[in-house]
Design a protein around this motif. Sequence first.
Motif, PDB file in Angstrom:
ATOM      1  N   ILE A  96       0.890  -1.383  -0.069  1.00 30.84           N
ATOM      2  CA  ILE A  96       0.043   0.093   0.074  1.00 30.84           C
ATOM      3  C   ILE A  96       0.920   1.167  -0.142  1.00 30.84           C
ATOM      4  N   ASP A  97       1.698   1.300   0.812  1.00 31.37           N
ATOM      5  CA  ASP A  97       2.732   2.468   0.884  1.00 31.37           C
ATOM      6  C   ASP A  97       3.600   2.534  -0.600  1.00 31.37           C
ATOM      7  N   TYR A  98       3.869   1.497  -1.098  1.00 27.76           N
ATOM      8  CA  TYR A  98       4.681   1.605  -2.438  1.00 27.76           C
ATOM      9  C   TYR A  98       3.522   2.351  -3.392  1.00 27.76           C
ATOM     10  N   ILE A  99       2.260   1.879  -3.510  1.00 24.50           N
ATOM     11  CA  ILE A  99       1.408   2.338  -4.377  1.00 24.50           C
ATOM     12  C   ILE A  99       1.102   3.620  -4.089  1.00 24.50           C
ATOM     13  N   GLN A 100       0.799   4.149  -2.708  1.00 22.29           N
ATOM     14  CA  GLN A 100       0.382   5.515  -2.713  1.00 22.29           C
ATOM     15  C   GLN A 100       1.582   6.556  -3.087  1.00 22.29           C
ATOM     16  N   ASN A 101       2.748   6.048  -2.929  1.00 20.72           N
ATOM     17  CA  ASN A 101       4.039   6.957  -3.390  1.00 20.72           C
ATOM     18  C   ASN A 101       4.131   6.926  -4.965  1.00 20.72           C
ATOM     19  N   LYS A 102       3.800   5.895  -5.601  1.00 19.21           N
ATOM     20  CA  LYS A 102       3.940   5.812  -6.928  1.00 19.21           C
ATOM     21  C   LYS A 102       2.887   6.277  -7.778  1.00 19.21           C
ATOM     22  N   VAL A 103       1.670   6.458  -7.443  1.00 18.27           N
ATOM     23  CA  VAL A 103       0.389   6.941  -8.252  1.00 18.27           C
ATOM     24  C   VAL A 103       0.093   8.247  -7.541  1.00 18.27           C
ATOM     25  N   ASP A 104      -0.010   9.175  -8.878  1.00 18.93           N
ATOM     26  CA  ASP A 104      -0.585  10.562  -8.474  1.00 18.93           C
ATOM     27  C   ASP A 104      -1.518  11.129  -9.719  1.00 18.93           C
ATOM     28  N   TYR A 105      -2.331  11.945  -9.273  1.00 13.54           N
ATOM     29  CA  TYR A 105      -3.227  12.596 -10.215  1.00 13.54           C
ATOM     30  C   TYR A 105      -2.901  14.121 -10.309  1.00 13.54           C
ATOM     31  N   TYR A 106      -2.699  14.756 -11.320  1.00  7.85           N
ATOM     32  CA  TYR A 106      -2.211  16.242 -11.238  1.00  7.85           C
ATOM     33  C   TYR A 106      -3.330  16.906 -12.078  1.00  7.85           C
ATOM     34  N   ASP A 107      -3.405  18.281 -11.592  1.00  8.02           N
ATOM     35  CA  ASP A 107      -4.516  19.252 -12.281  1.00  8.02           C
ATOM     36  C   ASP A 107      -3.772  19.887 -13.328  1.00  8.02           C
ATOM     37  N   GLU A 108      -4.547  20.869 -13.914  1.00  8.40           N
ATOM     38  CA  GLU A 108      -3.946  21.786 -15.171  1.00  8.40           C
ATOM     39  C   GLU A 108      -3.017  22.567 -14.920  1.00  8.40           C
ATOM     40  N   GLU A 109      -2.816  22.973 -13.519  1.00 10.02           N
ATOM     41  CA  GLU A 109      -1.593  23.704 -13.096  1.00 10.02           C
ATOM     42  C   GLU A 109      -0.090  22.739 -12.524  1.00 10.02           C
ATOM     43  N   GLY A 110      -0.506  21.313 -12.687  1.00  8.84           N
ATOM     44  CA  GLY A 110       0.791  20.541 -12.540  1.00  8.84           C
ATOM     45  C   GLY A 110       0.652  20.017 -11.067  1.00  8.84           C
ATOM     46  N   LYS A 111      -0.484  20.715 -10.227  1.00  6.01           N
ATOM     47  CA  LYS A 111      -0.476  20.430  -8.700  1.00  6.01           C
ATOM     48  C   LYS A 111      -1.116  18.932  -8.638  1.00  6.01           C
ATOM     49  N   SER A 112      -0.783  18.464  -7.416  1.00  8.16           N
ATOM     50  CA  SER A 112      -1.484  17.047  -6.989  1.00  8.16           C
ATOM     51  C   SER A 112      -2.892  17.331  -6.488  1.00  8.16           C
ATOM     52  N   MET A 113      -3.622  16.537  -7.098  1.00  6.07           N
ATOM     53  CA  MET A 113      -5.144  16.500  -6.669  1.00  6.07           C
ATOM     54  C   MET A 113      -5.473  15.464  -5.540  1.00  6.07           C
ATOM     55  N   LEU A 114      -4.310  14.898  -5.174  1.00  6.85           N
ATOM     56  CA  LEU A 114      -4.898  13.884  -4.186  1.00  6.85           C
ATOM     57  C   LEU A 114      -5.044  14.418  -2.867  1.00  6.85           C
ATOM     58  N   LEU A 115      -5.938  13.887  -2.247  1.00  8.29           N
ATOM     59  CA  LEU A 115      -6.199  14.316  -0.683  1.00  8.29           C
ATOM     60  C   LEU A 115      -5.390  13.483   0.224  1.00  8.29           C
ATOM     61  N   GLU A 116      -5.426  13.498   1.556  1.00  9.86           N
ATOM     62  CA  GLU A 116      -4.651  12.693   2.487  1.00  9.86           C
ATOM     63  C   GLU A 116      -4.912  11.232   2.278  1.00  9.86           C
ATOM     64  N   MET A 117      -3.607  10.616   2.379  1.00 15.54           N
ATOM     65  CA  MET A 117      -3.466   9.262   2.068  1.00 15.54           C
ATOM     66  C   MET A 117      -3.987   8.310   3.163  1.00 15.54           C
TER      67      MET A 117
END
Length: 427
Positions: free
Chosen positions: A395-416
């Motif tokens: 789980i730790d590996y996956i949460q560190n590996k996958v990310d979603y970014y908005d149009e400004e290049g900022k991560s959209m993910l909330l607290e893990m």
Amino acid sequence: MYQNLKGKRLLILGGIAPMVEVVERCHELGIEVYVTDYLKNSPAKKNADKSFMVSTTDIDAVVKLCRDECIDGIYTGNVDSMLPYYAQICSEMNFPCYGNLETFQIMIDKKQFKAICSEYGVPIVDDYQESDIDEGNLFYPIIIKPVDSSGSRGISIVRSQKELDFGIKKALSYSPSKKYIVERYMESEEVVLYYYLQDGNPVFATMCDRYVNKQQKNVAQLPTAYIFPSKYTDSHLEHSDKLIKKMLRKIGLTNGPIFLQAFVDKKVPHLYEPGYRTNGAREQYIVEAVCGVSSVDMLIHFALTGKMSEEDISDLIDPYLKGKYACKLSPLIGKGTISNIKGVDAIRNMPSVVKVVLNNDIGDSINDEKLGTLKQIAYRAFIVEDTIEDLKKTIDYIQNKVDYYDEEGKSMLLEMFDTNILLSDYK
């Protein structure tokens, strides 16, 4: 477990996103898949053998479609409001239907279901009556929700009298029957119980602990992880399993999957919501990986043969997952439009990852209307490991590996999801 279904024609009612996986599974089994609803671009229509612009609520038109296309059976899932139409269409066509109109109406009405639970001594979350609301006998915070909606839509956490009217109006706007329910707001741990019914026998399939994100205020708390098997499985089997099975039999349920959402009070699940259908958590991927039993496969088989399985599934199911640990990981994203996703391909190839399903893809947006609904789930990853330590690492590996970014290049993910809970609670 199943008959050869090759060449059979299955009609899916509603081409919503979860049905894409059903279409894929049907094709693996050699089944011709037809999809109908009133939307031109329903996700499941893209991969279907044939698709139609016939509304699933137009019973006569769907019956005509079935006859014209020589359909062999009907499948629906994930949406409560679809079930009564499914039952009526199956009745008109003399097709197998895992429930009936009466049982579906009971199971999609939260208030009616909880009344039956009380009748059979099944523990439930306390709710308030209309007289309590009229007389102001409410102890805040409370939660207000439609009696017959799903996907966490129409739910409000109300913390004072001045928020009450807004919460009621919101719930009513999402309720087909224009009814709502008011419950005590629970801050205890949540669990989900899964039963598979076969020929009148409710089989306790498994149970998980539901961990939610508490970062967002005044909206329904959404799940970030489900951990299997629940640390309360022993207590459930001792205190409530027999009561629930007796109740399900008395209601008259004979086949199909059921999930029951509950809060834990003194280690005993107190039910607050049922689902007599497949669900967005897709527990079948985990149960199938360990026990070889899939609720989706059984419903496909039932639709075309009238049987959930050729075998007695109670001989195959182990609610403790044969000593393994599993997780359905569902990270959340906040407001914005997705411009880039990283890491998904890498985790798909991990040996312990059974399945990855994107809930949001590039170009999809989260707006105010979607906040507090399951639309905020970025993706779902289904993981099975031999030990709780290995589950934490994955789980730790996956949460560190996958990310979603908005149009400004900022991560959209909330607290893990905080995986330290695993080492403290599941040892």
